[in-house]
Scaffold this motif. Structure first.
Motif, PDB file in Angstrom:
ATOM      1  N   PRO A 102      18.919   4.772   1.840  1.00 23.87           N
ATOM      2  CA  PRO A 102      18.340   4.135   3.285  1.00 23.87           C
ATOM      3  C   PRO A 102      17.899   2.664   2.355  1.00 23.87           C
ATOM      4  O   PRO A 102      17.420   2.795   1.475  1.00 23.87           O
ATOM      5  CB  PRO A 102      17.568   4.739   4.340  1.00 23.87           C
ATOM      6  N   GLY A 103      18.852   2.042   2.919  1.00 29.54           N
ATOM      7  CA  GLY A 103      18.407   0.456   2.418  1.00 29.54           C
ATOM      8  C   GLY A 103      19.124  -0.106   0.447  1.00 29.54           C
ATOM      9  O   GLY A 103      18.608  -1.470   0.142  1.00 29.54           O
ATOM     10  N   GLY A 104      19.494   1.192   0.134  1.00 31.31           N
ATOM     11  CA  GLY A 104      19.908   0.560  -1.322  1.00 31.31           C
ATOM     12  C   GLY A 104      21.071   0.163  -1.949  1.00 31.31           C
ATOM     13  O   GLY A 104      21.335   0.180  -3.039  1.00 31.31           O
ATOM     14  N   GLY A 105      21.829  -0.141  -1.158  1.00 28.81           N
ATOM     15  CA  GLY A 105      23.068  -1.320  -0.938  1.00 28.81           C
ATOM     16  C   GLY A 105      22.207  -2.562  -0.714  1.00 28.81           C
ATOM     17  O   GLY A 105      23.106  -3.404  -2.021  1.00 28.81           O
ATOM     18  N   MET A 106      20.944  -2.967  -0.817  1.00 25.54           N
ATOM     19  CA  MET A 106      20.175  -4.223  -0.688  1.00 25.54           C
ATOM     20  C   MET A 106      20.129  -4.555  -2.276  1.00 25.54           C
ATOM     21  O   MET A 106      20.620  -6.047  -2.646  1.00 25.54           O
ATOM     22  CB  MET A 106      19.343  -4.541  -0.362  1.00 25.54           C
ATOM     23  N   PRO A 107      19.914  -3.917  -2.808  1.00 25.19           N
ATOM     24  CA  PRO A 107      19.298  -4.913  -5.054  1.00 25.19           C
ATOM     25  C   PRO A 107      20.184  -5.463  -4.938  1.00 25.19           C
ATOM     26  O   PRO A 107      21.415  -4.112  -5.505  1.00 25.19           O
ATOM     27  CB  PRO A 107      17.875  -3.875  -5.280  1.00 25.19           C
ATOM     28  N   LYS A 108      20.406  -6.033  -6.267  1.00 26.15           N
ATOM     29  CA  LYS A 108      21.212  -6.609  -6.891  1.00 26.15           C
ATOM     30  C   LYS A 108      21.176  -5.905  -8.402  1.00 26.15           C
ATOM     31  O   LYS A 108      19.893  -5.476  -8.639  1.00 26.15           O
ATOM     32  CB  LYS A 108      21.479  -8.137  -7.237  1.00 26.15           C
ATOM     33  N   VAL A 109      22.446  -5.061  -8.642  1.00 26.65           N
ATOM     34  CA  VAL A 109      21.993  -4.258  -9.752  1.00 26.65           C
ATOM     35  C   VAL A 109      22.751  -4.780 -10.856  1.00 26.65           C
ATOM     36  O   VAL A 109      24.005  -5.186 -10.555  1.00 26.65           O
ATOM     37  CB  VAL A 109      22.848  -2.324 -10.167  1.00 26.65           C
ATOM     38  N   VAL A 110      22.075  -4.792 -12.300  1.00 21.21           N
ATOM     39  CA  VAL A 110      22.367  -5.548 -13.646  1.00 21.21           C
ATOM     40  C   VAL A 110      22.578  -4.356 -14.349  1.00 21.21           C
ATOM     41  O   VAL A 110      21.256  -4.192 -14.949  1.00 21.21           O
ATOM     42  CB  VAL A 110      21.838  -7.164 -13.987  1.00 21.21           C
ATOM     43  N   PHE A 111      23.278  -3.795 -14.869  1.00 19.60           N
ATOM     44  CA  PHE A 111      23.522  -2.725 -15.987  1.00 19.60           C
ATOM     45  C   PHE A 111      23.141  -3.812 -17.123  1.00 19.60           C
ATOM     46  O   PHE A 111      23.374  -4.339 -17.201  1.00 19.60           O
ATOM     47  CB  PHE A 111      24.277  -2.047 -16.386  1.00 19.60           C
ATOM     48  N   CYS A 112      22.462  -2.977 -17.693  1.00 18.89           N
ATOM     49  CA  CYS A 112      21.288  -4.114 -19.932  1.00 18.89           C
ATOM     50  C   CYS A 112      21.975  -3.215 -20.126  1.00 18.89           C
ATOM     51  O   CYS A 112      20.709  -2.257 -20.611  1.00 18.89           O
ATOM     52  CB  CYS A 112      20.261  -4.402 -19.084  1.00 18.89           C
ATOM     53  N   THR A 113      22.540  -3.564 -21.153  1.00 21.00           N
ATOM     54  CA  THR A 113      22.811  -1.803 -22.255  1.00 21.00           C
ATOM     55  C   THR A 113      23.784  -1.657 -23.379  1.00 21.00           C
ATOM     56  O   THR A 113      24.486  -2.523 -23.274  1.00 21.00           O
ATOM     57  CB  THR A 113      23.514  -0.435 -21.075  1.00 21.00           C
ATOM     58  N   PRO A 146      13.179  -2.820  -4.407  1.00 17.55           N
ATOM     59  CA  PRO A 146      13.663  -4.143  -4.995  1.00 17.55           C
ATOM     60  C   PRO A 146      14.595  -5.410  -4.925  1.00 17.55           C
ATOM     61  O   PRO A 146      15.669  -4.859  -3.934  1.00 17.55           O
ATOM     62  CB  PRO A 146      13.599  -3.714  -6.643  1.00 17.55           C
ATOM     63  N   ASP A 147      14.078  -6.682  -5.076  1.00 18.84           N
ATOM     64  CA  ASP A 147      15.607  -7.745  -5.230  1.00 18.84           C
ATOM     65  C   ASP A 147      16.375  -6.782  -6.174  1.00 18.84           C
ATOM     66  O   ASP A 147      17.890  -7.824  -5.641  1.00 18.84           O
ATOM     67  CB  ASP A 147      15.104  -9.054  -4.729  1.00 18.84           C
ATOM     68  N   VAL A 148      16.274  -7.338  -7.460  1.00 19.28           N
ATOM     69  CA  VAL A 148      17.795  -6.864  -8.294  1.00 19.28           C
ATOM     70  C   VAL A 148      17.167  -5.770  -9.719  1.00 19.28           C
ATOM     71  O   VAL A 148      15.446  -5.836  -9.265  1.00 19.28           O
ATOM     72  CB  VAL A 148      17.040  -8.363  -9.253  1.00 19.28           C
ATOM     73  N   VAL A 149      17.395  -5.314 -10.221  1.00 20.70           N
ATOM     74  CA  VAL A 149      17.558  -3.941 -10.579  1.00 20.70           C
ATOM     75  C   VAL A 149      17.745  -4.487 -12.197  1.00 20.70           C
ATOM     76  O   VAL A 149      19.114  -4.327 -12.628  1.00 20.70           O
ATOM     77  CB  VAL A 149      17.782  -2.364 -10.838  1.00 20.70           C
ATOM     78  N   LEU A 150      16.391  -4.195 -13.145  1.00 15.33           N
ATOM     79  CA  LEU A 150      17.248  -4.588 -14.241  1.00 15.33           C
ATOM     80  C   LEU A 150      17.717  -2.682 -14.513  1.00 15.33           C
ATOM     81  O   LEU A 150      16.572  -1.902 -15.157  1.00 15.33           O
ATOM     82  CB  LEU A 150      16.843  -4.806 -15.562  1.00 15.33           C
ATOM     83  N   LEU A 151      18.913  -2.676 -15.436  1.00 19.46           N
ATOM     84  CA  LEU A 151      19.120  -0.671 -15.271  1.00 19.46           C
ATOM     85  C   LEU A 151      20.072  -0.662 -16.793  1.00 19.46           C
ATOM     86  O   LEU A 151      21.061  -1.245 -17.363  1.00 19.46           O
ATOM     87  CB  LEU A 151      20.137  -0.283 -14.487  1.00 19.46           C
ATOM     88  N   TYR A 174      11.241  -9.980  -6.631  1.00 17.89           N
ATOM     89  CA  TYR A 174      10.611  -8.527  -7.382  1.00 17.89           C
ATOM     90  C   TYR A 174      11.769  -7.728  -8.142  1.00 17.89           C
ATOM     91  O   TYR A 174      12.708  -7.406  -8.258  1.00 17.89           O
ATOM     92  CB  TYR A 174      10.467  -7.303  -6.312  1.00 17.89           C
ATOM     93  N   CYS A 175      11.826  -7.756  -9.459  1.00 22.68           N
ATOM     94  CA  CYS A 175      12.361  -7.290 -10.519  1.00 22.68           C
ATOM     95  C   CYS A 175      11.495  -6.104 -11.090  1.00 22.68           C
ATOM     96  O   CYS A 175      10.701  -5.722 -11.225  1.00 22.68           O
ATOM     97  CB  CYS A 175      13.110  -8.113 -11.638  1.00 22.68           C
ATOM     98  N   LEU A 176      12.113  -5.035 -10.727  1.00 27.24           N
ATOM     99  CA  LEU A 176      12.673  -3.477 -10.861  1.00 27.24           C
ATOM    100  C   LEU A 176      13.456  -3.534 -12.063  1.00 27.24           C
ATOM    101  O   LEU A 176      14.563  -3.257 -12.622  1.00 27.24           O
ATOM    102  CB  LEU A 176      12.891  -2.320 -10.174  1.00 27.24           C
TER     103      LEU A 176
END
Lengths: 127, 284
Positions: A71-82, A46-51, A3-5
């Motif tokens: 809480p749990g916010g360390g889990m998603p991979k975060v990819v800045f997209c800017t 999510p599993d990954v956030v495109l940010l 799941y990607c946000l």
């Protein structure tokens, strides 16, 4: 299904990103700013956030710092997209807990390579 | 382009570079050679073929070969061959070369440098485990144009984003406007040289690890067999060859044997190792 946000204030970028990420077999949801993104994360992490970086209400940098404190916010991979493509922004993003950084404009090959590197895609996938 | 002109080009490319131009690649010819015509002010493809046939201009011939060469590459392309280097080959050779503390690596189709620079960055990351080691990375290609770019180590935003982890970009690159240049200490680890794989490469000396990915696919079977046999001759008995994931040596040569544990990894066959072990002297 992963799941990607996608958190971006541009409807066009969200649409293009959604098409790419869905083609990589991800389930996708969208948020138009950091605050809306955090609400989505609280409902379902999510599993990954495109940010994106620059957004009204709450920018991507503030979103990321808030997410990592949640809480749990360390889990998603975060990819800045800017469009913030300078070394200073990249360094700040990494220090705030971003896993990857994509400089706009981007395409499917770039995003797929980043997802593969983060272990979100099979290594056998041909890029 | 007439059949005769296509055949002239096919024979020329095979003889000069080993490239096998099959009839289904005919569509590539016009699109790729148009730039050569423009650059040398040659009015048509037919005239270009005539120039090649006449042998009047080395520059036109070289440009034609370069234009027909595929230079698709990016940092850490396919990921797995670099995980293999980091997790398997490097630990193995750190152990096996502990006495000599010397490691020689060859990237046989280096293109614009992303593959050898990816290996150089991994070696830099592992440098604490290799104090005092002499490491040679020789990177060769048939195109002087791409070698020039490789030596400069300057890449655009698109190129540094394909496969290069952002932490390595921050650590090893300097931003120059909208371009990114790889650090001089990484650049100095790689020795870029012109090389046509169909010609003798014995002078390069022996190599512990050879990366020869996605180039043999452009050769016919006979040329592949010849190149692979000569690569095997450059390797010590415990040397390693890494080919592209989709490439195979099955039915082409018995000089090398697939390592069943790792996709794309080949070792020297027991039947040929030892007999042709190159001496570790007089190189470079």
């Amino acid at each position: 299904m992963m799941y990607c946000l996608i958190v971006d204030d541009s409807r066009t970028i969200r649409k293009v990103s959604r098409e790419i990420v869905e083609s990589l077999s991800f389930e996708v949801e969208e948020a138009e700013n950091g605050e809306a993104g955090l609400s989505r994360c609280r409902a379902r992490m999510p599993d990954v956030v495109l940010l994106d970086w620059n957004m009204p209400v709450m920018d991507g940098y503030s979103f990321l710092k808030e997410l990592r404190r949640s809480p749990g916010g360390g889990m998603p991979k975060v990819v800045f997209c800017t469009t913030e493509n300078d070394l200073d922004h990249i360094t700040r993003a990494l220090e705030a807990g971003a896993d990857e950084y994509v400089m706009k404009p981007f395409d499917k090959a770039i995003l797929a390579a980043k997802f593969q590197e983060l272990g979100l895609l099979s290594e056998s996938l041909s890029l | 382009m007439t059949e005769l002109e296509f055949e002239t080009l096919r024979v020329f490319l095979k003889a000069r570079s080993g490239l096998a131009l099959s009839p289904d690649k005919r569509y590539l010819v016009e699109s790729r050679l148009a730039s050569v015509c423009t650059r040398f002010k040659i009015e048509s493809l037919s005239r270009l073929i005539w120039e090649i046939k006449s042998g009047r201009s080395q520059a036109v011939e070289n440009a034609t070969i370069e234009a027909m060469t595929t230079n698709e590459t990016f940092f850490f392309r396919d990921k797995a061959p670099f995980d293999l280097f980091q997790d398997v080959l490097l630990p193995r050779f750190i152990k096996e070369r502990a006495a000599s503390r010397r490691l020689r690596i060859w990237c046989a189709a280096a293109s614009t440098g992303q593959e050898p620079y990816s290996l150089a960055m991994l070696l830099k990351e592992a440098s604490a485990r290799m104090p005092g080691w002499q490491i040679d990375i020789v990177a060769t290609d048939i195109s002087n144009e791409v070698l020039e770019k490789a030596r400069a180590g300057i890449y655009n935003q698109f190129e540094v984003q394909r496969g290069l982890p952002i932490r390595l970009l921050v650590k090893y690159f300097t931003q120059k406007g909208d371009q990114w240049q790889i650090a001089s200490d990484i650049r100095s680890m790689v020795d870029f040289r012109y090389l046509n794989l169909i010609e003798d490469f014995g002078r390069l000396g022996p190599f512990d690890i050879v990366y020869c990915r996605n180039v043999l696919i452009y050769f016919d079977t006979q040329t592949k067999a010849d190149v692979l046999r000569r690569i095997a001759q450059q390797m010590p008995p415990d040397g390693a060859l890494v080919l592209g994931a989709s490439e195979t040596i099955l039915g082409i040569t018995d000089a090398l044997t697939l390592d069943p544990s790792y996709r794309g990894l080949y070792g020297k066959s027991a039947s040929v190792s030892g007999a042709s072990r190159p001496a570790l002297v007089g190189i470079r």
